[in-house]
Design an enzyme around this catalytic site. Structure first.
Site, PDB file in Angstrom:
ATOM      1  N   ASP A 415       0.863  -1.199   0.000  1.00 17.20           N
ATOM      2  CA  ASP A 415       0.000   0.000   0.000  1.00 17.20           C
ATOM      3  C   ASP A 415       0.890   1.236   0.000  1.00 17.20           C
ATOM      4  OD1 ASP A 415      -1.921   1.907   0.343  1.00 17.20           O
ATOM      5  OD2 ASP A 415      -2.787   1.071   2.157  1.00 17.20           O
ATOM      6  N   CYS A 442      -3.880   4.510  -3.773  1.00 13.48           N
ATOM      7  CA  CYS A 442      -4.738   5.701  -3.780  1.00 13.48           C
ATOM      8  C   CYS A 442      -4.447   6.546  -5.013  1.00 13.48           C
ATOM      9  CB  CYS A 442      -4.559   6.507  -2.499  1.00 13.48           C
ATOM     10  SG  CYS A 442      -2.852   6.907  -2.162  1.00 13.48           S
TER      11      CYS A 442
HETATM   12  C1  LIG Z   1      -0.788   4.840   1.754  1.00 13.51           C
HETATM   13  S1  LIG Z   1       0.060   4.799   3.272  1.00 13.51           S
HETATM   14  C2  LIG Z   1      -0.232   3.157   3.819  1.00 13.51           C
HETATM   15  C3  LIG Z   1      -1.579   2.977   4.462  1.00 13.51           C
HETATM   16  C4  LIG Z   1      -1.674   1.754   5.344  1.00 13.51           C
HETATM   17  N1  LIG Z   1      -1.508   0.517   4.614  1.00 13.51           N
HETATM   18  C5  LIG Z   1      -3.006   1.735   6.083  1.00 13.51           C
HETATM   19  O1  LIG Z   1      -3.914   1.006   5.714  1.00 13.51           O
HETATM   20  O2  LIG Z   1      -3.163   2.511   6.992  1.00 13.51           O
HETATM   21  C6  LIG Z   1       1.737   4.782   2.763  1.00 13.51           C
HETATM   22  C7  LIG Z   1       2.736   4.648   3.901  1.00 13.51           C
HETATM   23  O3  LIG Z   1       4.028   4.442   3.349  1.00 13.51           O
HETATM   24  C8  LIG Z   1       4.997   5.038   4.190  1.00 13.51           C
HETATM   25  N2  LIG Z   1       6.223   5.192   3.365  1.00 13.51           N
HETATM   26  C9  LIG Z   1       6.486   6.114   2.425  1.00 13.51           C
HETATM   27  N3  LIG Z   1       7.661   5.848   1.795  1.00 13.51           N
HETATM   28  C10 LIG Z   1       8.140   4.724   2.378  1.00 13.51           C
HETATM   29  C11 LIG Z   1       9.307   3.931   2.172  1.00 13.51           C
HETATM   30  N4  LIG Z   1      10.197   4.258   1.234  1.00 13.51           N
HETATM   31  N5  LIG Z   1       9.458   2.830   2.927  1.00 13.51           N
HETATM   32  C12 LIG Z   1       8.558   2.492   3.876  1.00 13.51           C
HETATM   33  N6  LIG Z   1       7.426   3.184   4.119  1.00 13.51           N
HETATM   34  C13 LIG Z   1       7.219   4.282   3.374  1.00 13.51           C
HETATM   35  C14 LIG Z   1       4.331   6.324   4.633  1.00 13.51           C
HETATM   36  O4  LIG Z   1       4.895   6.770   5.855  1.00 13.51           O
HETATM   37  C15 LIG Z   1       2.879   5.865   4.789  1.00 13.51           C
HETATM   38  O5  LIG Z   1       2.652   5.471   6.110  1.00 13.51           O
END
Ligand SMILES: C[S@@+](CC[C@H](N)C(=O)[O-])C[C@H]1O[C@@H](n2cnc3c(N)ncnc32)[C@H](O)[C@@H]1O
Length: 485
Positions: A415, A442
Protein backbone atom coordinates in the site's frame (compact mmCIF):
# COMPACT_ATOMS: atom_id res chain seq x y z
CA UNK A 1 5.39 23.77 -36.60
CA UNK A 2 2.16 25.61 -35.88
CA UNK A 3 -0.02 23.19 -33.98
CA UNK A 4 -3.69 24.08 -34.20
CA UNK A 5 -3.41 26.89 -36.82
CA UNK A 6 -5.70 29.84 -36.21
CA UNK A 7 -5.56 29.27 -32.49
CA UNK A 8 -3.19 31.29 -30.34
CA UNK A 9 -2.06 31.42 -26.73
CA UNK A 10 -4.56 33.38 -24.56
CA UNK A 11 -7.36 32.91 -27.15
CA UNK A 12 -10.73 32.12 -25.64
CA UNK A 13 -12.52 28.96 -26.72
CA UNK A 14 -16.20 29.56 -26.22
CA UNK A 15 -19.05 27.22 -25.25
CA UNK A 16 -17.01 24.08 -24.72
CA UNK A 17 -18.77 21.18 -23.05
CA UNK A 18 -16.68 19.47 -20.35
CA UNK A 19 -16.77 15.79 -21.15
CA UNK A 20 -15.17 14.33 -18.08
CA UNK A 21 -12.92 14.67 -15.11
CA UNK A 22 -9.57 12.97 -15.43
CA UNK A 23 -8.06 11.69 -12.16
CA UNK A 24 -6.51 14.47 -10.13
CA UNK A 25 -7.24 17.98 -11.19
CA UNK A 26 -7.77 17.87 -14.92
CA UNK A 27 -10.82 18.03 -17.07
CA UNK A 28 -11.23 16.91 -20.60
CA UNK A 29 -13.16 18.10 -23.64
CA UNK A 30 -13.00 17.73 -27.41
CA UNK A 31 -12.22 20.57 -29.76
CA UNK A 32 -14.55 21.40 -32.63
CA UNK A 33 -12.23 22.78 -35.31
CA UNK A 34 -12.89 23.71 -38.94
CA UNK A 35 -9.73 21.87 -39.96
CA UNK A 36 -10.69 18.15 -40.04
CA UNK A 37 -7.16 17.30 -38.96
CA UNK A 38 -7.71 19.05 -35.63
CA UNK A 39 -11.40 18.53 -35.19
CA UNK A 40 -12.15 16.50 -32.02
CA UNK A 41 -8.65 16.78 -30.69
CA UNK A 42 -8.25 16.82 -26.94
CA UNK A 43 -8.55 19.87 -24.72
CA UNK A 44 -7.07 19.50 -21.24
CA UNK A 45 -8.58 21.86 -18.75
CA UNK A 46 -7.60 23.15 -15.34
CA UNK A 47 -9.95 25.01 -13.01
CA UNK A 48 -13.16 23.70 -11.59
CA UNK A 49 -16.43 22.70 -13.25
CA UNK A 50 -18.74 19.71 -13.01
CA UNK A 51 -18.68 17.40 -16.06
CA UNK A 52 -21.13 18.44 -18.80
CA UNK A 53 -20.97 22.10 -17.80
CA UNK A 54 -20.52 24.47 -20.76
CA UNK A 55 -17.52 26.72 -20.23
CA UNK A 56 -15.28 29.32 -21.83
CA UNK A 57 -11.60 28.40 -21.81
CA UNK A 58 -8.36 30.31 -22.14
CA UNK A 59 -5.67 28.64 -24.25
CA UNK A 60 -2.47 28.25 -22.21
CA UNK A 61 -0.35 25.96 -24.39
CA UNK A 62 -0.65 24.19 -27.73
CA UNK A 63 0.89 20.74 -27.95
CA UNK A 64 0.99 18.41 -30.92
CA UNK A 65 -1.99 16.32 -29.89
CA UNK A 66 -3.77 18.48 -27.32
CA UNK A 67 -4.34 22.00 -26.06
CA UNK A 68 -3.91 23.01 -22.42
CA UNK A 69 -6.51 25.48 -21.22
CA UNK A 70 -7.97 27.05 -18.12
CA UNK A 71 -11.60 27.69 -17.27
CA UNK A 72 -12.45 31.39 -17.33
CA UNK A 73 -16.22 31.21 -17.08
CA UNK A 74 -18.97 28.69 -16.58
CA UNK A 75 -21.62 29.54 -19.20
CA UNK A 76 -24.11 26.82 -18.37
CA UNK A 77 -24.26 24.65 -15.27
CA UNK A 78 -24.03 20.91 -15.67
CA UNK A 79 -27.39 19.11 -15.82
CA UNK A 80 -26.16 16.77 -13.06
CA UNK A 81 -25.28 19.58 -10.64
CA UNK A 82 -27.41 19.45 -7.53
CA UNK A 83 -26.91 21.75 -4.55
CA UNK A 84 -26.17 19.48 -1.62
CA UNK A 85 -28.75 19.73 1.14
CA UNK A 86 -26.14 19.69 3.88
CA UNK A 87 -23.86 22.32 2.52
CA UNK A 88 -24.74 25.97 2.93
CA UNK A 89 -21.26 27.16 1.99
CA UNK A 90 -20.86 25.76 -1.51
CA UNK A 91 -17.85 23.84 -2.76
CA UNK A 92 -14.68 23.95 -0.75
CA UNK A 93 -11.29 22.25 -0.80
CA UNK A 94 -12.35 19.33 1.38
CA UNK A 95 -15.64 18.72 -0.45
CA UNK A 96 -15.09 19.98 -3.98
CA UNK A 97 -17.44 17.42 -5.55
CA UNK A 98 -20.28 17.97 -3.08
CA UNK A 99 -22.68 19.28 -5.71
CA UNK A 100 -22.16 16.23 -7.91
CA UNK A 101 -24.80 13.67 -6.85
CA UNK A 102 -23.14 10.75 -5.07
CA UNK A 103 -24.09 8.14 -7.69
CA UNK A 104 -22.40 10.30 -10.37
CA UNK A 105 -19.30 10.70 -8.17
CA UNK A 106 -19.04 6.92 -8.01
CA UNK A 107 -19.50 6.54 -11.77
CA UNK A 108 -16.78 9.11 -12.44
CA UNK A 109 -14.36 7.40 -10.06
CA UNK A 110 -15.06 3.95 -11.48
CA UNK A 111 -14.39 5.14 -15.02
CA UNK A 112 -11.22 6.98 -13.95
CA UNK A 113 -9.80 3.72 -12.61
CA UNK A 114 -10.76 1.86 -15.79
CA UNK A 115 -9.16 4.55 -17.94
CA UNK A 116 -5.93 4.44 -15.98
CA UNK A 117 -5.73 0.71 -16.72
CA UNK A 118 -6.72 1.24 -20.34
CA UNK A 119 -3.86 3.69 -20.88
CA UNK A 120 -1.30 0.98 -20.16
CA UNK A 121 -3.07 -1.96 -21.74
CA UNK A 122 -6.04 -1.88 -24.11
CA UNK A 123 -6.96 -5.42 -23.08
CA UNK A 124 -7.81 -4.18 -19.61
CA UNK A 125 -11.28 -3.38 -20.92
CA UNK A 126 -11.86 -7.12 -20.95
CA UNK A 127 -10.84 -7.33 -17.31
CA UNK A 128 -13.58 -7.75 -14.77
CA UNK A 129 -13.78 -4.68 -12.61
CA UNK A 130 -15.86 -5.36 -9.53
CA UNK A 131 -18.40 -2.68 -8.81
CA UNK A 132 -17.00 0.35 -7.00
CA UNK A 133 -17.58 0.22 -3.24
CA UNK A 134 -19.40 3.29 -1.98
CA UNK A 135 -18.45 4.81 1.35
CA UNK A 136 -20.86 3.58 4.05
CA UNK A 137 -21.36 7.24 4.98
CA UNK A 138 -21.49 10.04 2.41
CA UNK A 139 -21.27 13.04 4.73
CA UNK A 140 -19.71 13.52 8.16
CA UNK A 141 -17.25 10.73 7.47
CA UNK A 142 -14.06 12.30 8.78
CA UNK A 143 -12.87 11.10 12.18
CA UNK A 144 -10.32 13.92 12.38
CA UNK A 145 -10.50 17.61 11.48
CA UNK A 146 -8.16 20.48 12.20
CA UNK A 147 -9.38 24.07 12.28
CA UNK A 148 -7.01 27.03 12.21
CA UNK A 149 -7.28 30.32 14.05
CA UNK A 150 -6.23 32.98 11.58
CA UNK A 151 -6.58 36.64 10.88
CA UNK A 152 -7.14 38.10 7.47
CA UNK A 153 -6.23 41.69 6.86
CA UNK A 154 -6.27 43.04 3.34
CA UNK A 155 -5.91 46.72 2.49
CA UNK A 156 -6.78 46.01 -1.12
CA UNK A 157 -10.12 44.44 -0.20
CA UNK A 158 -10.79 46.68 2.83
CA UNK A 159 -11.00 43.60 4.99
CA UNK A 160 -10.02 43.41 8.64
CA UNK A 161 -10.91 40.05 10.13
CA UNK A 162 -9.05 39.56 13.38
CA UNK A 163 -10.58 36.36 14.68
CA UNK A 164 -11.32 33.80 11.99
CA UNK A 165 -11.53 30.08 12.66
CA UNK A 166 -12.12 27.34 10.08
CA UNK A 167 -10.13 25.72 7.25
CA UNK A 168 -7.58 27.37 5.00
CA UNK A 169 -9.00 28.33 1.65
CA UNK A 170 -8.03 26.09 -1.22
CA UNK A 171 -5.25 27.58 -3.38
CA UNK A 172 -5.13 30.54 -0.94
CA UNK A 173 -3.43 29.32 2.20
CA UNK A 174 -3.16 32.82 3.65
CA UNK A 175 -6.92 32.96 4.08
CA UNK A 176 -9.21 31.27 6.60
CA UNK A 177 -12.90 32.07 6.24
CA UNK A 178 -14.83 32.25 9.47
CA UNK A 179 -17.52 29.58 9.34
CA UNK A 180 -19.33 27.75 12.11
CA UNK A 181 -19.90 24.45 10.42
CA UNK A 182 -18.47 21.82 8.10
CA UNK A 183 -20.14 18.91 6.29
CA UNK A 184 -17.11 16.71 7.07
CA UNK A 185 -18.10 16.01 10.69
CA UNK A 186 -21.34 15.16 12.49
CA UNK A 187 -23.69 17.70 14.00
CA UNK A 188 -22.53 17.02 17.56
CA UNK A 189 -18.90 17.73 16.64
CA UNK A 190 -19.94 20.86 14.78
CA UNK A 191 -21.80 21.98 17.86
CA UNK A 192 -18.75 21.34 20.07
CA UNK A 193 -16.53 23.19 17.60
CA UNK A 194 -18.88 26.19 17.72
CA UNK A 195 -18.87 26.22 21.51
CA UNK A 196 -15.07 26.13 21.71
CA UNK A 197 -14.74 28.87 19.14
CA UNK A 198 -17.32 31.08 20.82
CA UNK A 199 -15.67 30.68 24.20
CA UNK A 200 -12.17 31.38 22.88
CA UNK A 201 -13.47 34.61 21.37
CA UNK A 202 -14.81 35.76 24.73
CA UNK A 203 -11.34 35.47 26.31
CA UNK A 204 -10.06 38.46 24.33
CA UNK A 205 -6.82 36.72 23.47
CA UNK A 206 -5.66 37.27 19.87
CA UNK A 207 -5.19 34.62 17.21
CA UNK A 208 -1.61 33.73 16.31
CA UNK A 209 0.02 35.80 13.58
CA UNK A 210 1.99 33.42 11.40
CA UNK A 211 4.01 36.19 9.72
CA UNK A 212 5.03 37.98 12.92
CA UNK A 213 5.20 34.73 14.87
CA UNK A 214 3.37 36.12 17.85
CA UNK A 215 0.02 36.08 19.65
CA UNK A 216 -2.02 33.24 20.95
CA UNK A 217 -4.68 30.86 19.54
CA UNK A 218 -3.52 28.44 16.82
CA UNK A 219 -5.62 25.29 16.17
CA UNK A 220 -8.59 23.23 17.28
CA UNK A 221 -8.22 19.54 16.53
CA UNK A 222 -11.18 17.18 16.87
CA UNK A 223 -10.94 13.39 16.66
CA UNK A 224 -13.90 11.07 16.98
CA UNK A 225 -13.88 7.28 16.90
CA UNK A 226 -16.72 6.25 14.57
CA UNK A 227 -17.50 2.88 16.14
CA UNK A 228 -17.22 3.88 19.82
CA UNK A 229 -18.26 7.54 19.65
CA UNK A 230 -15.31 8.55 21.87
CA UNK A 231 -14.06 12.08 21.20
CA UNK A 232 -10.76 13.87 21.67
CA UNK A 233 -10.24 17.65 21.61
CA UNK A 234 -6.96 19.48 21.29
CA UNK A 235 -6.43 23.23 21.52
CA UNK A 236 -3.09 24.56 20.37
CA UNK A 237 -1.70 27.97 21.28
CA UNK A 238 1.49 29.94 21.68
CA UNK A 239 2.43 29.88 25.40
CA UNK A 240 5.05 32.61 24.89
CA UNK A 241 2.35 35.17 24.19
CA UNK A 242 2.23 35.92 27.90
CA UNK A 243 6.00 36.57 28.10
CA UNK A 244 5.51 39.71 26.03
CA UNK A 245 2.17 40.64 27.56
CA UNK A 246 3.12 40.55 31.19
CA UNK A 247 0.01 42.41 32.31
CA UNK A 248 -1.98 39.29 31.52
CA UNK A 249 -1.94 36.46 34.00
CA UNK A 250 -1.01 33.30 32.09
CA UNK A 251 -2.06 30.92 34.87
CA UNK A 252 -5.41 32.60 35.25
CA UNK A 253 -6.16 32.62 31.50
CA UNK A 254 -5.18 28.96 31.08
CA UNK A 255 -7.19 27.90 34.10
CA UNK A 256 -10.27 29.70 32.70
CA UNK A 257 -9.76 27.71 29.51
CA UNK A 258 -9.29 24.44 31.42
CA UNK A 259 -12.41 25.12 33.42
CA UNK A 260 -14.41 25.72 30.24
CA UNK A 261 -13.20 22.42 28.72
CA UNK A 262 -13.98 20.44 31.87
CA UNK A 263 -17.52 21.82 31.87
CA UNK A 264 -17.83 21.05 28.16
CA UNK A 265 -16.85 17.42 28.85
CA UNK A 266 -19.46 17.22 31.61
CA UNK A 267 -22.14 18.24 29.10
CA UNK A 268 -20.97 16.00 26.21
CA UNK A 269 -20.38 12.51 27.54
CA UNK A 270 -18.58 11.44 24.34
CA UNK A 271 -15.66 13.77 25.13
CA UNK A 272 -13.09 11.44 26.73
CA UNK A 273 -9.82 13.25 26.24
CA UNK A 274 -8.75 16.92 26.07
CA UNK A 275 -5.27 18.28 25.40
CA UNK A 276 -3.54 21.62 25.31
CA UNK A 277 -0.75 21.81 22.78
CA UNK A 278 1.84 24.46 23.63
CA UNK A 279 3.44 25.54 20.36
CA UNK A 280 5.66 28.63 20.45
CA UNK A 281 7.33 27.72 17.16
CA UNK A 282 6.91 29.00 13.65
CA UNK A 283 5.83 25.57 12.39
CA UNK A 284 2.11 25.78 11.74
CA UNK A 285 1.28 22.41 13.33
CA UNK A 286 -1.34 21.53 15.90
CA UNK A 287 0.72 18.91 17.73
CA UNK A 288 3.64 20.18 19.77
CA UNK A 289 4.25 20.11 23.51
CA UNK A 290 1.18 18.20 24.71
CA UNK A 291 -0.54 18.57 28.08
CA UNK A 292 -3.46 16.31 28.93
CA UNK A 293 -5.97 18.52 30.73
CA UNK A 294 -8.94 16.18 30.91
CA UNK A 295 -9.71 12.45 30.80
CA UNK A 296 -7.70 9.64 29.14
CA UNK A 297 -4.61 10.13 27.00
CA UNK A 298 -6.16 8.26 24.05
CA UNK A 299 -9.56 7.31 22.66
CA UNK A 300 -10.58 3.83 21.59
CA UNK A 301 -11.70 2.81 18.10
CA UNK A 302 -12.88 -0.65 17.02
CA UNK A 303 -12.43 -1.88 13.47
CA UNK A 304 -13.61 -5.40 12.63
CA UNK A 305 -12.50 -7.39 15.67
CA UNK A 306 -9.63 -5.16 16.61
CA UNK A 307 -9.26 -2.37 19.12
CA UNK A 308 -7.06 0.68 18.57
CA UNK A 309 -5.90 3.31 21.01
CA UNK A 310 -5.78 6.63 19.17
CA UNK A 311 -3.58 9.32 20.69
CA UNK A 312 -3.26 12.88 19.32
CA UNK A 313 -0.27 11.78 17.24
CA UNK A 314 -1.67 8.45 16.01
CA UNK A 315 -1.99 7.69 12.35
CA UNK A 316 -5.43 6.45 11.52
CA UNK A 317 -7.50 6.19 8.35
CA UNK A 318 -9.71 9.27 8.19
CA UNK A 319 -12.94 7.46 7.36
CA UNK A 320 -13.24 4.65 9.93
CA UNK A 321 -16.42 3.13 8.49
CA UNK A 322 -14.80 2.95 5.10
CA UNK A 323 -11.50 1.62 6.52
CA UNK A 324 -13.42 -1.35 7.87
CA UNK A 325 -14.73 -2.01 4.34
CA UNK A 326 -11.28 -1.71 2.77
CA UNK A 327 -9.68 -4.10 5.22
CA UNK A 328 -12.50 -6.64 4.79
CA UNK A 329 -11.95 -6.53 1.03
CA UNK A 330 -8.19 -7.02 1.35
CA UNK A 331 -8.83 -9.97 3.66
CA UNK A 332 -11.49 -11.35 1.34
CA UNK A 333 -9.10 -11.13 -1.67
CA UNK A 334 -6.45 -13.17 0.20
CA UNK A 335 -6.48 -16.75 -1.04
CA UNK A 336 -5.13 -18.20 2.17
CA UNK A 337 -5.32 -16.53 5.56
CA UNK A 338 -2.74 -18.74 7.24
CA UNK A 339 0.13 -17.66 4.99
CA UNK A 340 3.26 -15.72 5.92
CA UNK A 341 2.27 -12.15 5.08
CA UNK A 342 4.54 -9.23 4.27
CA UNK A 343 2.76 -5.92 4.83
CA UNK A 344 4.70 -3.20 3.03
CA UNK A 345 4.01 0.45 3.95
CA UNK A 346 1.80 -0.25 6.94
CA UNK A 347 1.18 3.25 8.37
CA UNK A 348 -1.77 2.69 10.73
CA UNK A 349 -0.89 -0.96 11.09
CA UNK A 350 -4.42 -2.10 10.48
CA UNK A 351 -3.68 -4.45 7.60
CA UNK A 352 -1.07 -6.53 9.40
CA UNK A 353 -3.17 -6.63 12.56
CA UNK A 354 -6.12 -8.00 10.64
CA UNK A 355 -4.01 -10.74 9.06
CA UNK A 356 -2.34 -11.52 12.37
CA UNK A 357 -5.75 -11.88 14.02
CA UNK A 358 -7.11 -13.96 11.11
CA UNK A 359 -4.63 -16.78 11.57
CA UNK A 360 -1.60 -15.75 9.50
CA UNK A 361 1.42 -17.89 10.36
CA UNK A 362 3.43 -14.72 10.67
CA UNK A 363 3.11 -11.09 9.60
CA UNK A 364 6.14 -8.94 8.88
CA UNK A 365 5.43 -5.25 8.41
CA UNK A 366 7.58 -2.41 7.12
CA UNK A 367 7.06 1.34 7.60
CA UNK A 368 9.34 4.33 7.35
CA UNK A 369 7.80 6.62 9.99
CA UNK A 370 9.18 5.85 13.43
CA UNK A 371 6.37 7.34 15.51
CA UNK A 372 4.00 4.80 13.96
CA UNK A 373 5.91 2.06 15.79
CA UNK A 374 4.81 3.35 19.20
CA UNK A 375 1.18 2.81 18.24
CA UNK A 376 2.18 -0.52 16.75
CA UNK A 377 3.50 -1.85 20.05
CA UNK A 378 0.54 -0.58 22.03
CA UNK A 379 -2.07 -1.95 19.66
CA UNK A 380 -0.32 -5.30 19.29
CA UNK A 381 -0.50 -5.71 23.08
CA UNK A 382 -4.08 -4.51 23.27
CA UNK A 383 -5.16 -7.15 20.76
CA UNK A 384 -2.90 -9.86 22.10
CA UNK A 385 -1.06 -10.33 18.79
CA UNK A 386 2.15 -12.34 18.91
CA UNK A 387 2.86 -13.71 15.44
CA UNK A 388 4.20 -10.40 14.18
CA UNK A 389 7.40 -8.51 13.57
CA UNK A 390 8.00 -4.94 12.60
CA UNK A 391 10.73 -3.15 10.65
CA UNK A 392 11.07 0.59 10.91
CA UNK A 393 12.91 1.26 7.65
CA UNK A 394 12.52 1.99 3.95
CA UNK A 395 10.81 -0.79 2.02
CA UNK A 396 13.43 -0.58 -0.75
CA UNK A 397 16.23 -1.16 1.81
CA UNK A 398 14.40 -3.83 3.72
CA UNK A 399 13.39 -6.16 0.86
CA UNK A 400 16.91 -7.05 -0.22
CA UNK A 401 17.93 -7.94 3.32
CA UNK A 402 14.78 -9.94 3.91
CA UNK A 403 15.32 -11.91 0.74
CA UNK A 404 18.83 -12.84 1.84
CA UNK A 405 18.19 -13.81 5.40
CA UNK A 406 14.60 -14.50 6.25
CA UNK A 407 12.04 -17.01 5.20
CA UNK A 408 9.89 -16.42 2.16
CA UNK A 409 6.58 -14.63 2.16
CA UNK A 410 3.48 -16.17 0.59
CA UNK A 411 1.38 -13.04 0.41
CA UNK A 412 2.59 -9.48 -0.13
CA UNK A 413 0.21 -6.66 0.77
CA UNK A 414 1.49 -3.42 -0.73
CA UNK A 415 0.00 0.00 0.00
CA UNK A 416 2.56 2.57 -1.18
CA UNK A 417 2.35 6.36 -0.85
CA UNK A 418 0.43 8.32 -3.48
CA UNK A 419 3.46 9.49 -5.46
CA UNK A 420 5.26 6.25 -6.13
CA UNK A 421 6.81 2.99 -5.09
CA UNK A 422 10.60 2.96 -5.33
CA UNK A 423 11.69 1.20 -8.59
CA UNK A 424 14.06 -1.03 -6.60
CA UNK A 425 11.22 -2.12 -4.35
CA UNK A 426 9.11 -2.86 -7.40
CA UNK A 427 11.84 -5.10 -8.81
CA UNK A 428 12.49 -6.79 -5.47
CA UNK A 429 8.88 -7.73 -4.73
CA UNK A 430 8.97 -9.98 -7.78
CA UNK A 431 11.96 -11.92 -6.38
CA UNK A 432 9.82 -13.27 -3.54
CA UNK A 433 7.87 -15.37 -5.97
CA UNK A 434 4.95 -15.05 -3.54
CA UNK A 435 1.77 -16.93 -4.39
CA UNK A 436 -0.26 -13.74 -4.25
CA UNK A 437 0.17 -9.98 -4.07
CA UNK A 438 -2.54 -7.54 -3.07
CA UNK A 439 -1.83 -4.01 -4.20
CA UNK A 440 -3.81 -1.22 -2.50
CA UNK A 441 -3.45 2.17 -4.14
CA UNK A 442 -4.74 5.70 -3.78
CA UNK A 443 -3.44 6.72 -7.19
CA UNK A 444 -4.80 4.86 -10.25
CA UNK A 445 -2.08 6.31 -12.49
CA UNK A 446 0.89 4.98 -10.48
CA UNK A 447 -1.01 1.76 -9.80
CA UNK A 448 -1.47 1.15 -13.53
CA UNK A 449 2.19 1.98 -14.18
CA UNK A 450 3.40 -0.45 -11.48
CA UNK A 451 1.04 -3.16 -12.66
CA UNK A 452 2.37 -2.80 -16.19
CA UNK A 453 5.87 -3.48 -14.85
CA UNK A 454 4.70 -6.44 -12.74
CA UNK A 455 2.74 -8.05 -15.57
CA UNK A 456 5.59 -7.63 -18.08
CA UNK A 457 8.27 -8.97 -15.76
CA UNK A 458 6.58 -11.88 -14.01
CA UNK A 459 3.96 -14.56 -14.40
CA UNK A 460 1.41 -12.76 -12.18
CA UNK A 461 -2.05 -12.28 -13.59
CA UNK A 462 -4.67 -9.87 -12.34
CA UNK A 463 -7.35 -11.67 -10.36
CA UNK A 464 -9.73 -9.02 -9.06
CA UNK A 465 -9.89 -5.23 -9.24
CA UNK A 466 -12.12 -3.21 -6.98
CA UNK A 467 -12.28 0.58 -6.68
CA UNK A 468 -13.42 2.09 -3.39
CA UNK A 469 -14.57 5.52 -2.37
CA UNK A 470 -12.93 6.59 0.85
CA UNK A 471 -13.46 10.34 0.55
CA UNK A 472 -16.91 11.20 -0.82
CA UNK A 473 -17.15 14.69 -2.36
CA UNK A 474 -13.44 14.67 -3.27
CA UNK A 475 -11.46 13.31 -6.24
CA UNK A 476 -9.72 10.62 -4.15
CA UNK A 477 -10.11 6.95 -5.10
CA UNK A 478 -8.70 3.80 -3.57
CA UNK A 479 -8.21 0.65 -5.64
CA UNK A 480 -7.48 -2.90 -4.50
CA UNK A 481 -5.97 -5.35 -6.99
CA UNK A 482 -5.27 -9.02 -6.44
CA UNK A 483 -2.39 -10.52 -8.42
CA UNK A 484 -1.98 -14.26 -8.55
CA UNK A 485 0.49 -16.66 -10.10
C1 LIG B 1 -0.79 4.84 1.75
S1 LIG B 1 0.06 4.80 3.27
C2 LIG B 1 -0.23 3.16 3.82
C3 LIG B 1 -1.58 2.98 4.46
C4 LIG B 1 -1.67 1.75 5.34
N1 LIG B 1 -1.51 0.52 4.61
C5 LIG B 1 -3.01 1.73 6.08
O1 LIG B 1 -3.91 1.01 5.71
O2 LIG B 1 -3.16 2.51 6.99
C6 LIG B 1 1.74 4.78 2.76
C7 LIG B 1 2.74 4.65 3.90
O3 LIG B 1 4.03 4.44 3.35
C8 LIG B 1 5.00 5.04 4.19
N2 LIG B 1 6.22 5.19 3.36
C9 LIG B 1 6.49 6.11 2.42
N3 LIG B 1 7.66 5.85 1.79
C10 LIG B 1 8.14 4.72 2.38
C11 LIG B 1 9.31 3.93 2.17
N4 LIG B 1 10.20 4.26 1.23
N5 LIG B 1 9.46 2.83 2.93
C12 LIG B 1 8.56 2.49 3.88
N6 LIG B 1 7.43 3.18 4.12
C13 LIG B 1 7.22 4.28 3.37
C14 LIG B 1 4.33 6.32 4.63
O4 LIG B 1 4.89 6.77 5.85
C15 LIG B 1 2.88 5.87 4.79
O5 LIG B 1 2.65 5.47 6.11
Amino acid sequence: MNNFPGLNKWDILENIKIEKLIFGWQWFAKLEHPNPEHNWKTILITGWAIPWSIVNLRVLRKKKRFIETQIVEIIQKSPIEKIHKNNPYGESGGWKWINIPYENQLEIKQSQVKEAFFVIEKNFWKQDFLEIEASPIEDWYRNKVEFSFWKYLSNAEWIEEHFNVWFHKQWQFSKVIDYDWTPLIGEKQNQIYREIKKFCKTLWLPVYDQKKQEWFFRHILLRKAYFTDEMMILLSFNPEYFDKNTKLDKTEKLSILKDFFEKLAERYSEIKSIYFSHNPNKADVAIWDLELIYGKNSIKEKILWLEFEISPTSFFQTNSAWAEKLYSIVLDFAKNKSWVVLDLYWWTGTIWMIFAKSGAKKVVSVELVTSASKDWEKNAKLNNLKNISFENTKVEDFLEKYLETWEKADLLVIDPPRAWMHPKALEDILKFDASQMIYVSCNPATLARDLEFILKNSSYKIGKIKAMDMFPHTHHIETVVSLIK
